[in-house]
Write a protein that holds these residues in place. Structure first.
Motif, short mmCIF file in Angstrom:
data_model
loop_
_atom_site.label_atom_id
_atom_site.label_comp_id
_atom_site.label_asym_id
_atom_site.label_seq_id
_atom_site.Cartn_x
_atom_site.Cartn_y
_atom_site.Cartn_z
N PRO A 1 0.76 -1.09 0.01
CA PRO A 1 0.00 -0.02 0.09
C PRO A 1 0.80 1.38 0.03
O PRO A 1 2.01 1.30 0.43
N CYS A 2 0.22 2.24 -0.51
CA CYS A 2 0.95 3.70 -0.65
C CYS A 2 0.47 4.40 0.74
O CYS A 2 -0.50 4.39 1.44
N PRO A 3 1.72 5.03 1.57
CA PRO A 3 1.50 5.63 2.62
C PRO A 3 0.24 6.87 2.79
O PRO A 3 -0.12 7.02 3.77
N VAL A 4 0.14 7.17 1.70
CA VAL A 4 -0.92 8.31 1.62
C VAL A 4 -2.16 7.83 0.69
O VAL A 4 -3.05 8.61 0.45
N GLY A 5 -2.25 6.56 0.52
CA GLY A 5 -3.40 5.85 -0.20
C GLY A 5 -3.54 6.27 -1.69
O GLY A 5 -4.85 5.94 -1.98
N ILE A 6 -2.69 6.52 -2.27
CA ILE A 6 -2.47 6.34 -3.78
C ILE A 6 -2.77 5.10 -4.22
O ILE A 6 -2.18 3.94 -3.97
N GLU A 7 -3.62 4.83 -5.11
CA GLU A 7 -4.12 3.53 -5.70
C GLU A 7 -3.14 3.40 -6.95
O GLU A 7 -3.46 3.60 -8.23
N ILE A 8 -1.86 3.14 -6.59
CA ILE A 8 -0.79 3.00 -7.75
C ILE A 8 -1.14 2.16 -8.74
O ILE A 8 -0.92 2.71 -10.09
#
Length: 347
Positions: A270-277
Motif C-alpha cells: 500500500p501507499c502511505p498516503v493511499g494512492i491507488e498506484i
C-alpha cells in the motif's frame, strides 16, 4: 500455419501434468459472488479447462474453488501459493489452503513472489517445510512465482523447482523469453501469468496466438466475467494462429506500448498516503485502451487527485519488481489525465 505449433495441451515439465492450453486464473473471482464464481468455474471445467490457479493471498478465491469442485477433485488440477516468510507460517498457510479447497493435497504449491529463491539451509526453513509437505502427500509438485528476473533464473538453475510462474505476453522482452527457453531446457513447467499484461492487452485472440507459439508455456487467464471465459473456451476448439494479420497487429501493439509502463501487479502497495498506484500509474494507457468515460468518473478523478499528496518517499519504487520510477510515472499519468479532462488531449 506459418511455423506455429498448434499444440492444444501443455505438459508442465517434469511434473508430467498435462492440461489444456487455457488455465484459469482465479484471482478475479474474489470480486464476484460465490454463486457466480461457482457457475463460472463449472463452466470452465465443462468447457475443457483443466488447471485452476489460486493463492492464499486471494481472500476467498480458494474457498470458492473448494465449494465448486467438492466431490470432483480427481477431475481438476489445482495450484495455490503461499507468501509465508518462515516455516511456521508456511505450515499454517498450507493447512488453511487445504481446508479452504476441501482437499488433502495440492497438485502444485508455489512460493508466492518471494524476494529471494528459497533453498535448503537458507535459514528461512521454507524449502524444508515444502519438502516435508511433499513427503506427507499434501503437495505433489513444488513451484515458485515471481516478477524478478534474477530470482526466477536462480530458481530455474537451482534444480529445486518443477514449475515457474512468471509474467509473459507479447509485451514481454527478450529476457522474459530467455526464461521460457531455460525452463524448457530444464524440463520445468512455465506458467504464464499476466498473459494480457494486466489488462493492457485487449485482443485475446492475439494474446493466445502469441503464446501458442511456445509449446511448453501454459497461460492462465484471469477470469471474472462470463464473456471473458467464453472467448477462451472458444479457442479450445478453434485455436487462433499467429498468421500475418496477427503478427502485424502484435508488432503495432509493441510500438504503441513501448517504454516503461506499470503492469498493475500491485506489489508497490500500500501507499502511505493511499494512492491507488496500480491503476493511477497506468491511467494514460487505460484511457486509450478502454472506454474513456469509465476512467473519467468523479470517483476516479478523486483517486487521481490523490497523486498530489505523493510524499516522494519512493517506497513504491523500492518495492517495484520492474525497477520503475513510480513517482515520475504517477506524475506523467496525472498530467495526461488532466489534459484529457480539460480537452487538451482527445481519446
Amino acid at each position: 500455419m506459418e511455423g506455429i505449433n498448434r499444440t492444444e495441451t501443455v505438459r508442465l515439465g517434469k511434473t508430467g501434468i498435462t492440461v489444456n492450453k487455457n488455465g484459469f486464473g482465479a484471482l478475479p473471482i474474489q470480486r464476484i459472488s460465490e454463486k457466480e464464481a461457482i457457475r463460472l468455474l463449472h463452466k470452465a471445467l465443462d468447457g475443457g479447462v483443466g488447471l485452476f490457479d489460486t493463492a492464499r493471498f486471494y481472500t476467498d478465491s480458494e474457498a470458492k474453488l473448494g465449494k465448486a469442485f467438492r466431490g470432483m477433485r480427481d477431475k481438476v488440477v489445482i495450484t495455490s501459493k503461499t507468501m509465508a516468510a518462515n516455516d511456521a507460517d508456511f505450515r499454517k498457510d498450507l493447512e488453511t489452503t487445504l481446508k479452504n479447497l476441501q482437499t488433502d493435497y495440492l497438485d502444485v504449491y508455489q512460493f508466492h513472489n518471494p524476494p529471494f529463491c528459497p533453498k535448503p539451509g537458507d535459514g528461512s526453513g521454507l524449502y524444508e517445510a515444502m519438502t516435508e509437505a511433499v513427503e506427507k502427500g499434501q503437495v505433489r509438485h513444488i513451484g515458485i512465482t515471481n516478477h524478478r528476473f534474477a530470482v526466477a533464473m536462480e530458481a530455474i538453475e537451482s534444480g529445486l523447482y518443477e514449475t515457474l510462474q512468471f509474467p509473459f505476453s507479447y509485451l514481454s522482452d527478450d529476457k522474459d523469453t530467455l526464461l521460457v527457453e531455460k525452463c524448457k531446457e530444464h524440463d520445468m513447467g512455465f506458467i504464464a501469468m499476466k498473459a494480457l499484461a494486466g489488462g493492457l492487452i485487449t485482443n485475446s485472440r492475439a494474446a493466445y496466438a502469441f503464446l501458442a507459439q511456445y509449446d511448453a508455456v501454459l497461460p492462465i487467464w484471469g477470469v471474472q466475467r462470463e464473456n471473458e471465459l467464453d472467448e477462451f473456451l472458444s479457442y479450445i476448439g478453434d485455436p487462433p494462429a499467429m498468421n500475418g494479420d496477427v503478427k502485424r497487429f502484435v508488432e503495432q501493439e509493441r510500438k504503441d506500448l513501448k517504454g516503461e509502463f506499470c503492469r498493475g501487479c500491485g506489489y508497490c502497495m500500500p501507499c502511505p498516503v493511499g494512492i491507488e498506484i496500480s491503476n493511477c500509474a497506468r491511467m494514460s494507457l487505460l484511457l486509450r485502451r478502454s472506454p474513456a468515460e469509465l476512467q473519467l468518473t468523479p470517483e476516479i478523478q478523486k483517486k487521481m487527485k490523490q497523486i498530489e499528496d505523493c510524499l516522494q518517499c519512493r517506497e513504491c519504487s523500492e518495492k517495484c519488481p520492474y525497477q520503475l520510477d513510480t513517482p515520475e510515472l504517477l506524475r506523467k499519468n496525472y498530467d495526461d489525465y488532466n489534459n484529457v479532462l480539460s480537452g487538451k488531449i482527445k481519446v
